[in-house]
Design a protein around this motif. Structure first.
Motif, short mmCIF file in Angstrom:
data_model
loop_
_atom_site.label_atom_id
_atom_site.label_comp_id
_atom_site.label_asym_id
_atom_site.label_seq_id
_atom_site.Cartn_x
_atom_site.Cartn_y
_atom_site.Cartn_z
N ALA A 38 0.61 -1.16 -0.09
CA ALA A 38 -0.04 0.17 0.09
C ALA A 38 0.80 1.15 0.06
CB ALA A 38 -1.02 -0.09 1.22
N PHE A 39 1.96 1.24 0.78
CA PHE A 39 2.73 2.36 0.91
C PHE A 39 3.51 2.53 -0.42
CE2 PHE A 39 7.20 3.88 1.63
CZ PHE A 39 6.80 5.10 2.12
N SER A 40 3.86 1.66 -1.06
CA SER A 40 4.51 1.70 -2.41
C SER A 40 3.44 2.06 -3.85
CB SER A 40 5.40 0.48 -2.68
OG SER A 40 6.22 0.30 -1.54
N GLY A 41 2.22 1.98 -3.15
CA GLY A 41 1.39 2.02 -4.47
C GLY A 41 1.23 0.77 -5.53
N LEU A 42 1.41 -0.50 -4.93
CA LEU A 42 1.65 -1.55 -5.83
C LEU A 42 0.56 -2.52 -5.16
CD1 LEU A 42 5.47 -1.57 -5.88
CD2 LEU A 42 4.16 -1.25 -7.76
N GLU A 43 -0.44 -2.25 -4.70
CA GLU A 43 -1.37 -3.24 -4.28
C GLU A 43 -1.98 -4.02 -5.28
OE1 GLU A 43 -2.96 0.10 -1.55
OE2 GLU A 43 -1.99 0.09 -3.49
N GLY A 44 -1.74 -5.37 -5.25
CA GLY A 44 -2.23 -6.30 -6.15
C GLY A 44 -0.92 -6.54 -7.36
N LYS A 45 0.19 -6.07 -7.01
CA LYS A 45 1.34 -6.28 -7.88
C LYS A 45 2.43 -7.03 -6.94
CE LYS A 45 0.40 -2.24 -10.82
NZ LYS A 45 0.82 -1.14 -11.42
N GLN A 46 1.96 -7.82 -6.00
CA GLN A 46 3.00 -8.43 -5.52
C GLN A 46 3.91 -9.53 -6.09
OE1 GLN A 46 -0.18 -8.39 -4.74
NE2 GLN A 46 -0.85 -10.48 -4.46
N ASN A 47 3.31 -10.01 -7.23
CA ASN A 47 4.02 -11.05 -8.19
C ASN A 47 4.80 -10.52 -9.16
OD1 ASN A 47 2.69 -13.08 -6.43
ND2 ASN A 47 1.09 -12.79 -7.74
N GLN A 48 5.11 -9.18 -9.09
CA GLN A 48 5.74 -8.40 -10.23
C GLN A 48 7.47 -8.69 -9.91
OE1 GLN A 48 4.37 -4.69 -11.29
NE2 GLN A 48 6.26 -4.04 -12.33
N ILE A 49 7.99 -8.69 -10.89
CA ILE A 49 9.39 -9.05 -10.73
C ILE A 49 10.20 -7.72 -10.17
CG2 ILE A 49 11.75 -9.62 -11.78
CD1 ILE A 49 10.08 -12.00 -11.04
N THR A 50 10.77 -7.51 -9.35
CA THR A 50 11.36 -6.18 -8.55
C THR A 50 12.19 -5.68 -9.56
OG1 THR A 50 11.27 -7.32 -6.55
CG2 THR A 50 12.25 -5.35 -6.67
N GLY A 51 12.86 -6.29 -10.24
CA GLY A 51 13.74 -5.42 -11.32
C GLY A 51 13.07 -4.73 -12.39
N SER A 52 11.78 -5.04 -12.44
CA SER A 52 11.11 -4.38 -13.55
C SER A 52 10.41 -3.21 -13.15
CB SER A 52 9.84 -5.21 -14.26
OG SER A 52 8.98 -5.67 -13.10
#
Length: 660
Positions: A464-478
């Motif tokens: 939530a803090f990162s604005g990435l809700e629902g994107k937890q499976n995204q590769i961090t390097g992207s």
């Protein structure tokens, strides 16, 4: 105020140039990636010899715009021309610096220049001559044989700029060129850009640092693929229609909460932002706002020590405009379960006579330092000053040559108990690029010993803090750099550390997200966490309760932001003139160069004379050379002015940092 569709009408007026074509013309430009619309029909003219700033939050479409202008990719619709030719056909007239260092680390400085010159079909003899000229301009000629990978961040950017200039382009595109670059190198970098623009080079720069945007002739604010506002920095600040009040009181945390309850759009107080020793408050009518503040603060038992009124910053304008468009970082309360406010006031980080030598070279010299629980301490310094070495000793990663260190109440820094009490966010992105966001968070939750029952809640908070809700499976390097920094920060605090080390945590983060960082940092400090932070963005350093400035391994100044400013001798004078670059060159010829800096059409001059005599004598010098002075006044020192002054005066006393 010039809106987006008026940018074409004002660019040549701004620069006073007439030509058949503008340097850059963008017409109804769009760029789509499948269903993602990164750029949505923007229009823009940029004049020959103009320094034009493109600002906006992460994901605004700035990099996509740059890639189309550089001819790297085609537009989905619309057009972009360079001096009347399609951008893709004009690639050899365009220099482009990407966000990441794109040269070869295992080639030397001169080999990188020769390679780029050959690639751009520059005759070999001209590559040598131009390379020598630009390296001398950037004071890098003595490093011609050094491997690029061994250069500091500032010197890498200077090398990248030299390589981009060797083909002698007519247009230069710079995508966040000074991220991670120290303040001394940043000022040198921008002084060089001003010289190049005055010689006719057109420069477009994207930057998350809005003090840099002040150095542009015009600025465009981009959001969600659309240009929302265009104008000079002064026009953008004036568009806010508000004044900025600086309020000082003993309990800033409580005062911020009280004032936040009565602030917002269409209210007497529009916004409140907390700094290290003050609150910044925006209001349409400062006199009425001050009366309201006196009333609310008295009711809360918070006496006001001082209130002063000044002009808003470009960052105030940026944040207000984005909020009016519905863009804001969600305020998600941190799920703290282990308060340690009872430690407030005790020493959390202590160092006595801290020294580190590498062979015969003293990287850190006799540093004494105290940081208390509940305090945010900013450690500042140019590259080579010894900051990172100091931090590594303070958190037990590096053994000091001599001196004592105390951390989280212990002197045995490598014990498991101490490790559990500290959090650390390194200067380089500290997570694993080939893991997903969730996998990274799971790994660090395990390393830091976050209880199993708290892990889901903490992971949800980081997303939530990162604005990435629902994107937890995204590769961090992207992830773009700003989002990576948010995830790394969240990972560093999941275990609720007693002591937190943050090494340039907001590097490359846009102003709105930077506010969210500092809101969270202040909340951690209010809960009792001791925080030591480094930053190269000196406006941000004023968020700290106390500052320490390092030069050549020594701590040369310490105190609150206001204290450090007030201790400076001399006066800062601001001149608006009709020939800015010529005026800057003239004054630098008769004074120490660091005392003169150019901000668009404004000159900042630091003088040791009295303010009135300095204004008078400088005006006479400029006008005797045919330079018209439009206005002249004394201004307050910025933290950048203070930093540069301290570093340069320390150099005069023989304190010289290690060669980068």
């Amino acid at each position: 105020m010039h809106e987006a569709n008026q940018g074409r009408a004002t660019s040549e007026e701004c620069r006073g140039k007439g030509s058949e074509f503008p340097a850059i013309r963008v017409s109804d430009l769009s760029k789509h990636y499948g269903a993602l619309k990164a750029v949505r029909g923007i229009n823009l003219d940029i004049a020959d010899g103009e320094i034009f700033g493109l600002i906006g939050p992460d994901g605004a479409g700035k990099t996509s715009t740059f890639q189309v202008l550089a001819g790297v990719m085609e537009a989905s619709a619309g057009s972009a021309t360079i001096f009347g030719r399609p951008a893709r056909e004009a690639r050899f007239q365009t220099g482009y610096l990407t966000q990441t260092f794109s040269l070869y680390p295992d080639l030397s400085v001169s080999e990188n220049i020769r390679y780029i010159g050959d690639l751009r079909r520059v005759p070999p003899n001209e590559i040598v001559e131009r390379g020598r000229r630009y390296l001398q301009m950037f004071d890098m000629d003595r490093f011609a044989g050094r491997l690029a990978g061994r250069l500091s961040g500032g010197m890498k950017q200077k090398l990248a700029l030299a390589c981009a200039l060797v083909p002698e382009p007519r247009v230069l595109l710079l995508d966040e060129p000074t991220t991670g670059v120290d303040p001394v190198s940043r000022r040198e970098f921008w002084d060089t850009l001003a010289h190049l623009a005055s010689a006719g080079l057109t420069i477009v720069v994207a930057t998350p640092y809005l003090d840099e945007a002040e150095r542009c002739h015009r600025v465009a604010l981009m959001h969600q693929g659309v240009i929302q506002q265009i104008g000079t920095p002064a026009e953008l600040r004036a568009s806010l229609g508000a004044k900025r009040l600086e309020l000082r009181t003993a309990d800033l945390g409580k005062a911020e909460r009280v004032i936040s309850e009565i602030s917002g759009p269409n209210k007497e107080i529009l916004d409140v932002q907390r700094f290290g020793d003050r609150l910044d408050i925006l209001a349409d009518r400062p006199d009425r706002a001050e009366q309201l503040l006196q009333k609310e603060m008295n009711s809360a038992g918070l006496p006001i020590a001082e209130v002063s009124v000044g002009e808003p910053t470009l960052e105030n304008t940026f944040v207000a405009k984005l909020r009016s468009l519905g863009q804001d970082v969600p305020d998600t309360p941190f799920p703290g379960r282990h308060p340690h406010g009872q430690l407030r006031g005790h020493i959390a980080i202590g160092a006595s006579n801290l020294t580190k030598k590498f062979g015969a070279f003293p990287a850190v010299k006799n540093v004494d330092l105290r940081v208390r629980y509940g305090e945010v301490y900013g450690l500042l310094g140019a590259n080579g000053a010894g900051k990172t070495t100091t931090i590594k000793m303070l958190c037990g990663l590096l053994e000091p040559t001599q001196g004592d260190v105390q951390l989280a109440g212990e002197r045995t820094l490598r014990s498991p108990e101490v490790r559990r009490r500290i959090g650390y966010m390194s200067q380089k992105f500290s997570l694993y690029d080939d893991l997903s966001i969730e996998e990274n968070l799971n790994f660090f939750a395990g390393v830091y010993g976050v209880p199993e029952r708290e892990r889901d809640e903490k992971r949800r908070w980081v997303l939530a803090f990162s604005g990435l809700e629902g994107k937890q499976n995204q590769i961090t390097g992207s992830l773009p750099g700003g989002w990576k920094q948010r995830v790394a920060f969240g990972a560093a605090i999941m275990h609720e550390p007693h002591v937190l080390f943050l090494d340039e945590p907001t590097s490359g983060v846009d102003p709105l997200a930077r506010r969210a960082f500092w809101t969270m940092i202040n909340r951690l400090a209010d809960a009792g966490t001791a925080i030591l932070v480094t930053t190269h963005y000196l406006e941000e350093s004023e968020q700290c309760n106390r500052l320490g400035l390092m030069v050549a391994g020594e701590l040369v100044a310490e105190g609150s932001p206001s204290d450090v400013k007030n201790e400076q001798t001399g006066h800062l004078l601001e001149f608006v003139v009709d020939q800015p670059q010529r005026a800057a060159d003239l004054l630098k010829a008769s004074a120490e160069r660091w005392r003169v800096s150019l901000f668009g059409d404004r000159l900042h001059v630091i003088t040791e004379d009295g303010a009135e005599s300095g204004l008078r004598s400088t005006t006479e010098t400029l006008e005797a050379s045919g330079i018209r002075v439009v206005s002249a006044r004394q201004e307050r020192f910025s933290m950048e002015d203070v930093f540069i002054s301290i570093v340069e005066k320390a150099k005069q006393h023989g304190k010289v940092a290690a060669e980068e």
